[in-house]
Design an enzyme around this catalytic site. Sequence first.
Site, PDB file in Angstrom:
ATOM      1  N   HIS A 152     -23.284 -13.251  42.767  1.00 55.95           N
ATOM      2  CA  HIS A 152     -22.857 -13.576  41.615  1.00 55.95           C
ATOM      3  C   HIS A 152     -23.414 -13.976  40.666  1.00 55.95           C
ATOM      4  CE1 HIS A 152     -19.490 -16.548  40.826  1.00 55.95           C
ATOM      5  NE2 HIS A 152     -19.244 -16.110  39.418  1.00 55.95           N
TER       6      HIS A 152
ATOM      7  N   TYR B 273      -7.792 -14.076  36.181  1.00 62.38           N
ATOM      8  CA  TYR B 273      -7.566 -15.261  34.929  1.00 62.38           C
ATOM      9  C   TYR B 273      -5.959 -14.567  33.786  1.00 62.38           C
ATOM     10  CZ  TYR B 273     -11.512 -17.487  36.383  1.00 62.38           C
ATOM     11  OH  TYR B 273     -11.848 -18.273  37.777  1.00 62.38           O
TER      12      TYR B 273
ATOM     13  N   ARG C 230     -16.647 -22.477  47.670  1.00 59.89           N
ATOM     14  CA  ARG C 230     -16.890 -21.333  47.550  1.00 59.89           C
ATOM     15  C   ARG C 230     -18.097 -21.079  46.755  1.00 59.89           C
ATOM     16  NH1 ARG C 230     -15.777 -16.352  42.901  1.00 59.89           N
ATOM     17  NH2 ARG C 230     -16.627 -15.230  44.212  1.00 59.89           N
TER      18      ARG C 230
ATOM     19  N   GLU D 130     -10.668 -16.551  42.425  1.00 57.27           N
ATOM     20  CA  GLU D 130     -11.405 -17.906  41.367  1.00 57.27           C
ATOM     21  C   GLU D 130      -9.679 -17.658  41.142  1.00 57.27           C
ATOM     22  OE1 GLU D 130     -14.034 -17.006  38.788  1.00 57.27           O
ATOM     23  OE2 GLU D 130     -15.530 -16.341  40.027  1.00 57.27           O
TER      24      GLU D 130
ATOM     25  N   GLU E 268     -16.964  -9.992  41.157  1.00 53.80           N
ATOM     26  CA  GLU E 268     -16.199  -8.987  39.870  1.00 53.80           C
ATOM     27  C   GLU E 268     -17.765  -8.387  39.692  1.00 53.80           C
ATOM     28  OE1 GLU E 268     -15.586 -12.143  36.837  1.00 53.80           O
ATOM     29  OE2 GLU E 268     -14.160 -12.776  38.386  1.00 53.80           O
TER      30      GLU E 268
ATOM     31  N   ASN F 162     -10.016 -12.245  42.023  1.00 56.23           N
ATOM     32  CA  ASN F 162     -10.307 -13.558  40.527  1.00 56.23           C
ATOM     33  C   ASN F 162      -9.234 -13.172  39.884  1.00 56.23           C
ATOM     34  OD1 ASN F 162     -12.518 -14.628  42.183  1.00 56.23           O
ATOM     35  ND2 ASN F 162     -14.183 -14.522  41.138  1.00 56.23           N
TER      36      ASN F 162
HETATM   37  C1  FCB Z   1     -15.359 -15.347  36.264  1.00 51.85           C
HETATM   38  C2  FCB Z   1     -16.296 -15.722  37.200  1.00 51.85           C
HETATM   39  C3  FCB Z   1     -16.826 -16.808  37.227  1.00 51.85           C
HETATM   40  C4  FCB Z   1     -16.320 -17.557  35.886  1.00 51.85           C
HETATM   41  C5  FCB Z   1     -14.898 -17.732  35.774  1.00 51.85           C
HETATM   42  C6  FCB Z   1     -14.437 -18.229  34.441  1.00 51.85           C
HETATM   43  O1  FCB Z   1     -14.812 -14.319  35.661  1.00 51.85           O
HETATM   44  O2  FCB Z   1     -16.550 -15.251  37.804  1.00 51.85           O
HETATM   45  O3  FCB Z   1     -18.428 -17.122  36.708  1.00 51.85           O
HETATM   46  O4  FCB Z   1     -17.020 -17.438  35.063  1.00 51.85           O
HETATM   47  O5  FCB Z   1     -14.791 -16.313  35.045  1.00 51.85           O
END
Ligand code: FCB
Length: 441
Positions: A120, A290, A76, A348, A165, A288
């Site tokens: 992006h 985290y 990607r 992600e 995002e 995505n």
């Molecule tokens: C996400 C972003 C990516 C990167 C990661 C760590 O929010 O999409 O570009 O910065 O975090």
Amino acid sequence: MSTPPLQPFLWGTATASYQIEGAVSEDGRTPSIWDTFSHTPHKVERSETGDIACDHYHRHREDIELMRGLGVQAYRFSIAWPRILPEGKGKGNARGFDFYNRLVDDLLAAGITPFVTLFHWDLPQTLQNQGGFTNRDIAGWFTDYAVKTIQSLGDRVTNWIMLNEPSVFAFLGHATGVHAPGITDLQAFFATTHHLNLAQGAALQALRSINASWKLGTTLNIHRGVSADGSETSAIMAEKHNDLWNGCFLGPLLSGAYPARVLHGLEPYIHEGDLKLIHQPIDFLGINHYFRAYIQSKPSALIGYEQVPPPSGLPRTSFEWEINPGEFRDVLLEISQRYECPPIYVTENGAYFDDVLSVDGKVHDPNRIAFLDGYIKAMQEARGRGVDIRGYFVWSLLDNFEWASGYRPTFGLVKVDFKTQRRIPKDSYFWYRDHIRQHAE
Ligand code: FCB
């Protein structure tokens, strides 16, 4: 719930144009809002910029070799809008298209399926000068860019991600101002939120009418907010955060409505027919993920709260992001249960840990391996419970320019020595390679 996958599960990695390409003034590219922002003193740690980044623009073949060695089936990446349309709209730039054509051809020759993100965050500065995403005209500008790009690459690229995002772009770019374009204004934030959805809807509609066989989707950053201090006010703010961060993008796209509790802020920007346009069918949803967001009420903040680090004692990455694979599983379950959800790709997931080049010339990163192992297992649990997930992309292939934090946070499976541009695969690279070999479906 969803039907079983019809195609093989794809293992991949992800990057983004401004974070890796460099070559910011080559071959007709004009500045993006991230060039402007990073060149404004003190906006980015150590005032670092993406001017050179991983020099991927000149080294993409070497980077594809790394992917081939890793054995990924998919990659990607994103297109830099100001390379393709230096004026933001209108005339296309042949040399910009050439780069992405070479990249796509080389990926396909290596047997790697491209997933292309259209936006992006590197908006052409010239469009920002006309209001950027606060200007409703962005829906037309984005559609024009999307159509021109897909007309150039769409004979070989099937999978298209409209936005990356939008919540991060709206929030950090227009409310907290810690990302480009660095605006702190509630009206700009609400306008941007709606216009991101509108631009996405308009582009989806246009692309679909050109060729129904493209797989069209978008990527949302989904996390859930919880009260950081256990107080009732922070709990209310955490709910508000869930509406603004997740609901404002999931809701109109998948159910045709904004969350009722935050509608008043968006209402001035919604025209008749907008919600219908936004509520387009998509072929896949990119997620995505985290961390879980700890939300603390803060009346003086623009949106009434702030996000704070997790309580002490919880495992966390070097970014102070909580490590909690079970939360990832639950997020995937919740989305698929709450919405009419198309197949999901995890577009992600990954972690920044401080990496050290050891005396043996290697990078031993057991933390990252443990993180990926835990999160992949959590995703597999969600699949086992019926969530239709078709692929997983590690963020990121390479250490790169991590937005306002510059080059300090290292997320790569491959270390980049930014002085020499030497690439050094970390232990996690070899771990992921073996994982892919053992879990090819
Ligand atoms: C996400 C972003 C990516 C990167 C990661 C760590 O929010 O999409 O570009 O910065 O975090």
